[in-house]
Design a protein around this motif. Structure first.
Motif, PDB file in Angstrom:
ATOM      1  N   PHE A 138       5.103  11.343   3.984  1.00  0.00           N
ATOM      2  CA  PHE A 138       4.322  10.922   5.002  1.00  0.00           C
ATOM      3  C   PHE A 138       3.071  11.333   5.225  1.00  0.00           C
ATOM      4  O   PHE A 138       1.888  10.638   5.410  1.00  0.00           O
ATOM      5  CB  PHE A 138       5.069  10.775   6.214  1.00  0.00           C
ATOM      6  CG  PHE A 138       4.506   9.981   7.413  1.00  0.00           C
ATOM      7  CD1 PHE A 138       4.176   8.931   7.575  1.00  0.00           C
ATOM      8  CD2 PHE A 138       4.050  10.988   8.548  1.00  0.00           C
ATOM      9  CE1 PHE A 138       3.503   8.438   8.783  1.00  0.00           C
ATOM     10  CE2 PHE A 138       3.349  10.480   9.491  1.00  0.00           C
ATOM     11  CZ  PHE A 138       3.097   9.119   9.855  1.00  0.00           C
ATOM     12  N   LEU A 139       3.072  12.701   5.414  1.00  0.00           N
ATOM     13  CA  LEU A 139       1.625  13.276   5.750  1.00  0.00           C
ATOM     14  C   LEU A 139       0.512  13.046   4.508  1.00  0.00           C
ATOM     15  O   LEU A 139      -0.754  12.920   4.864  1.00  0.00           O
ATOM     16  CB  LEU A 139       1.784  14.656   6.073  1.00  0.00           C
ATOM     17  CG  LEU A 139       2.313  15.033   7.200  1.00  0.00           C
ATOM     18  CD1 LEU A 139       2.755  16.602   7.446  1.00  0.00           C
ATOM     19  CD2 LEU A 139       1.635  14.698   8.381  1.00  0.00           C
ATOM     20  N   GLU A 140       0.997  13.060   3.309  1.00  0.00           N
ATOM     21  CA  GLU A 140       0.171  12.524   2.423  1.00  0.00           C
ATOM     22  C   GLU A 140      -0.506  11.425   2.298  1.00  0.00           C
ATOM     23  O   GLU A 140      -1.706  11.130   2.240  1.00  0.00           O
ATOM     24  CB  GLU A 140       0.909  12.687   0.962  1.00  0.00           C
ATOM     25  CG  GLU A 140       1.015  14.254   0.402  1.00  0.00           C
ATOM     26  CD  GLU A 140      -0.240  15.082  -0.009  1.00  0.00           C
ATOM     27  OE1 GLU A 140      -1.157  14.384  -0.650  1.00  0.00           O
ATOM     28  OE2 GLU A 140      -0.274  16.275   0.641  1.00  0.00           O
ATOM     29  N   PHE A 141       0.421  10.102   2.836  1.00  0.00           N
ATOM     30  CA  PHE A 141      -0.190   8.913   2.721  1.00  0.00           C
ATOM     31  C   PHE A 141      -0.885   8.908   3.915  1.00  0.00           C
ATOM     32  O   PHE A 141      -2.028   8.340   3.900  1.00  0.00           O
ATOM     33  CB  PHE A 141       1.317   8.097   2.960  1.00  0.00           C
ATOM     34  CG  PHE A 141       0.768   6.520   3.607  1.00  0.00           C
ATOM     35  CD1 PHE A 141       0.346   5.775   2.742  1.00  0.00           C
ATOM     36  CD2 PHE A 141       0.671   6.206   4.871  1.00  0.00           C
ATOM     37  CE1 PHE A 141       0.135   4.274   3.032  1.00  0.00           C
ATOM     38  CE2 PHE A 141       0.234   4.906   5.274  1.00  0.00           C
ATOM     39  CZ  PHE A 141      -0.189   4.196   4.248  1.00  0.00           C
ATOM     40  N   LEU A 142      -0.686   9.672   5.398  1.00  0.00           N
ATOM     41  CA  LEU A 142      -1.530   9.345   6.396  1.00  0.00           C
ATOM     42  C   LEU A 142      -2.825   9.792   6.138  1.00  0.00           C
ATOM     43  O   LEU A 142      -3.748   9.430   6.479  1.00  0.00           O
ATOM     44  CB  LEU A 142      -0.610  10.246   7.513  1.00  0.00           C
ATOM     45  CG  LEU A 142      -1.363  10.132   8.936  1.00  0.00           C
ATOM     46  CD1 LEU A 142      -1.553   8.556   9.446  1.00  0.00           C
ATOM     47  CD2 LEU A 142      -0.708  10.759   9.742  1.00  0.00           C
ATOM     48  N   TYR A 143      -2.671  11.366   5.540  1.00  0.00           N
ATOM     49  CA  TYR A 143      -4.003  12.004   5.459  1.00  0.00           C
ATOM     50  C   TYR A 143      -4.801  11.022   4.378  1.00  0.00           C
ATOM     51  O   TYR A 143      -5.985  10.878   4.898  1.00  0.00           O
ATOM     52  CB  TYR A 143      -3.683  13.563   4.795  1.00  0.00           C
ATOM     53  CG  TYR A 143      -4.790  14.082   4.101  1.00  0.00           C
ATOM     54  CD1 TYR A 143      -5.756  14.730   5.092  1.00  0.00           C
ATOM     55  CD2 TYR A 143      -5.493  13.795   2.680  1.00  0.00           C
ATOM     56  CE1 TYR A 143      -6.783  15.498   4.576  1.00  0.00           C
ATOM     57  CE2 TYR A 143      -6.558  14.639   2.432  1.00  0.00           C
ATOM     58  CZ  TYR A 143      -7.175  15.283   3.256  1.00  0.00           C
ATOM     59  OH  TYR A 143      -8.374  15.983   2.507  1.00  0.00           O
ATOM     60  N   ALA A 144      -4.649  10.696   3.192  1.00  0.00           N
ATOM     61  CA  ALA A 144      -5.163   9.505   2.459  1.00  0.00           C
ATOM     62  C   ALA A 144      -5.764   8.601   3.189  1.00  0.00           C
ATOM     63  O   ALA A 144      -7.009   7.870   3.064  1.00  0.00           O
ATOM     64  CB  ALA A 144      -4.715   9.399   1.169  1.00  0.00           C
ATOM     65  N   HIS A 145      -4.773   7.934   3.786  1.00  0.00           N
ATOM     66  CA  HIS A 145      -5.216   6.769   4.674  1.00  0.00           C
ATOM     67  C   HIS A 145      -6.256   7.067   5.806  1.00  0.00           C
ATOM     68  O   HIS A 145      -7.343   6.309   5.845  1.00  0.00           O
ATOM     69  CB  HIS A 145      -4.242   6.064   5.441  1.00  0.00           C
ATOM     70  CG  HIS A 145      -4.249   4.698   5.833  1.00  0.00           C
ATOM     71  ND1 HIS A 145      -4.505   3.672   4.882  1.00  0.00           N
ATOM     72  CD2 HIS A 145      -3.987   4.155   6.971  1.00  0.00           C
ATOM     73  CE1 HIS A 145      -4.584   2.709   5.562  1.00  0.00           C
ATOM     74  NE2 HIS A 145      -4.565   2.731   6.957  1.00  0.00           N
ATOM     75  N   LEU A 146      -6.243   8.024   6.357  1.00  0.00           N
ATOM     76  CA  LEU A 146      -7.309   8.306   7.542  1.00  0.00           C
ATOM     77  C   LEU A 146      -8.643   8.816   6.848  1.00  0.00           C
ATOM     78  O   LEU A 146      -9.629   8.478   7.475  1.00  0.00           O
ATOM     79  CB  LEU A 146      -6.731   9.611   8.455  1.00  0.00           C
ATOM     80  CG  LEU A 146      -5.811   9.223   9.177  1.00  0.00           C
ATOM     81  CD1 LEU A 146      -5.149  10.436  10.001  1.00  0.00           C
ATOM     82  CD2 LEU A 146      -6.165   8.280  10.334  1.00  0.00           C
ATOM     83  N   VAL A 147      -8.628   9.337   5.632  1.00  0.00           N
ATOM     84  CA  VAL A 147      -9.709   9.722   5.095  1.00  0.00           C
ATOM     85  C   VAL A 147     -10.550   8.262   4.618  1.00  0.00           C
ATOM     86  O   VAL A 147     -11.661   8.114   5.007  1.00  0.00           O
ATOM     87  CB  VAL A 147      -9.565  10.504   3.736  1.00  0.00           C
ATOM     88  CG1 VAL A 147     -10.942  10.533   2.859  1.00  0.00           C
ATOM     89  CG2 VAL A 147      -9.246  12.028   3.944  1.00  0.00           C
ATOM     90  N   ASP A 148      -9.601   7.310   4.273  1.00  0.00           N
ATOM     91  CA  ASP A 148     -10.463   6.245   3.696  1.00  0.00           C
ATOM     92  C   ASP A 148     -10.692   5.446   5.033  1.00  0.00           C
ATOM     93  O   ASP A 148     -12.055   5.019   5.032  1.00  0.00           O
ATOM     94  CB  ASP A 148      -9.452   5.275   3.192  1.00  0.00           C
ATOM     95  CG  ASP A 148      -9.396   5.381   1.661  1.00  0.00           C
ATOM     96  OD1 ASP A 148     -10.308   5.903   1.049  1.00  0.00           O
ATOM     97  OD2 ASP A 148      -8.294   5.022   0.889  1.00  0.00           O
ATOM     98  N   PRO A 159     -12.030  -2.346  -2.297  1.00  0.00           N
ATOM     99  CA  PRO A 159     -11.598  -0.887  -3.015  1.00  0.00           C
ATOM    100  C   PRO A 159     -10.550  -0.141  -2.030  1.00  0.00           C
ATOM    101  O   PRO A 159      -9.787   0.486  -2.622  1.00  0.00           O
ATOM    102  CB  PRO A 159     -12.858  -0.229  -3.430  1.00  0.00           C
ATOM    103  CG  PRO A 159     -13.718  -1.202  -3.364  1.00  0.00           C
ATOM    104  CD  PRO A 159     -13.339  -2.216  -2.323  1.00  0.00           C
ATOM    105  N   VAL A 160     -11.022  -0.106  -0.936  1.00  0.00           N
ATOM    106  CA  VAL A 160     -10.372   0.771  -0.071  1.00  0.00           C
ATOM    107  C   VAL A 160      -8.785   0.164  -0.035  1.00  0.00           C
ATOM    108  O   VAL A 160      -7.690   0.696   0.033  1.00  0.00           O
ATOM    109  CB  VAL A 160     -10.727   0.869   1.339  1.00  0.00           C
ATOM    110  CG1 VAL A 160      -9.819   1.520   2.398  1.00  0.00           C
ATOM    111  CG2 VAL A 160     -11.948   1.552   1.242  1.00  0.00           C
ATOM    112  N   TRP A 161      -8.546  -1.048   0.325  1.00  0.00           N
ATOM    113  CA  TRP A 161      -7.427  -1.712   0.468  1.00  0.00           C
ATOM    114  C   TRP A 161      -6.528  -1.477  -0.769  1.00  0.00           C
ATOM    115  O   TRP A 161      -5.264  -1.501  -0.803  1.00  0.00           O
ATOM    116  CB  TRP A 161      -7.497  -3.196   0.710  1.00  0.00           C
ATOM    117  CG  TRP A 161      -8.016  -3.163   2.260  1.00  0.00           C
ATOM    118  CD1 TRP A 161      -9.250  -3.580   2.698  1.00  0.00           C
ATOM    119  CD2 TRP A 161      -7.372  -2.496   3.184  1.00  0.00           C
ATOM    120  NE1 TRP A 161      -9.424  -3.329   4.089  1.00  0.00           N
ATOM    121  CE2 TRP A 161      -8.066  -2.550   4.479  1.00  0.00           C
ATOM    122  CE3 TRP A 161      -5.934  -2.173   3.463  1.00  0.00           C
ATOM    123  CZ2 TRP A 161      -7.926  -2.194   5.849  1.00  0.00           C
ATOM    124  CZ3 TRP A 161      -5.805  -1.699   4.871  1.00  0.00           C
ATOM    125  CH2 TRP A 161      -6.393  -1.836   5.886  1.00  0.00           C
TER     126      TRP A 161
END
Length: 150
Positions: free
Chosen positions: A23-33, A130-132
């Motif tokens: 979850f944190l890996e997902f959230l981190y990458a998502h917040l960066v984008d 590209p983000v999506w």
């Protein structure tokens, strides 16, 4: 002796570290984008998400429903946005105007705010394609990882 079937709670408890890590890996990458799209503005991101939640909820329940058929029933007012996010009204008003000028949100006829949708898709999905695509790849990875244990 028969063993009880695991509940979602016990599965999460038993796999907490793995699930929390994914979850944190997902959230981190998502917040960066999202930081790039929203130019580091967390308040603007929270406002956008507060409005997006209603769009996604209704899109999920009625995938064939068009914007006109929905009317203003899922759109949030400035007051409600400020209440949901904890962002002061005047700050929320400025952020809404910024998001409107970026073409991501629009104001409805009853002072309700909504996502800008073109050809059945929120503009953010096409404007930042590209983000999506990365978001979709991350979601697939998250679902696959979690599904393996649930």
């Amino acid at each position: 002796m028969s063993r009880k079937a695991p509940t979602p709670h016990t599965v999460v408890e038993e796999n907490y570290v793995k699930f929390q890590h994914e979850f944190l890996e997902f959230l981190y990458a998502h917040l960066v984008d999202m930081r790039v799209i929203f130019e580091g503005d967390l308040d603007a991101l929270l406002i956008f998400i507060s409005i997006s939640r209603y769009y996604l909820r209704d899109e999920r329940a009625n995938p064939d429903m068009d914007e006109e058929a929905l009317g203003d029933n899922r759109h949030l007012t400035l007051s409600r946005i400020a209440e949901l996010t904890g962002i002061p009204r005047e700050t929320a008003r400025r952020k809404l105007k910024q998001l409107e000028s970026k073409g991501l949100l629009e104001k409805g006829q009853h002072d309700n705010w909504r996502l800008v949708v073109q050809d059945g898709q929120p503009v953010i999905r096409t404007k930042y394609e590209p983000v999506w695509q990365r978001v979709m790849q991350r979601l697939v990875k998250l679902v696959r990882t979690l599904r393996a244990d649930v």
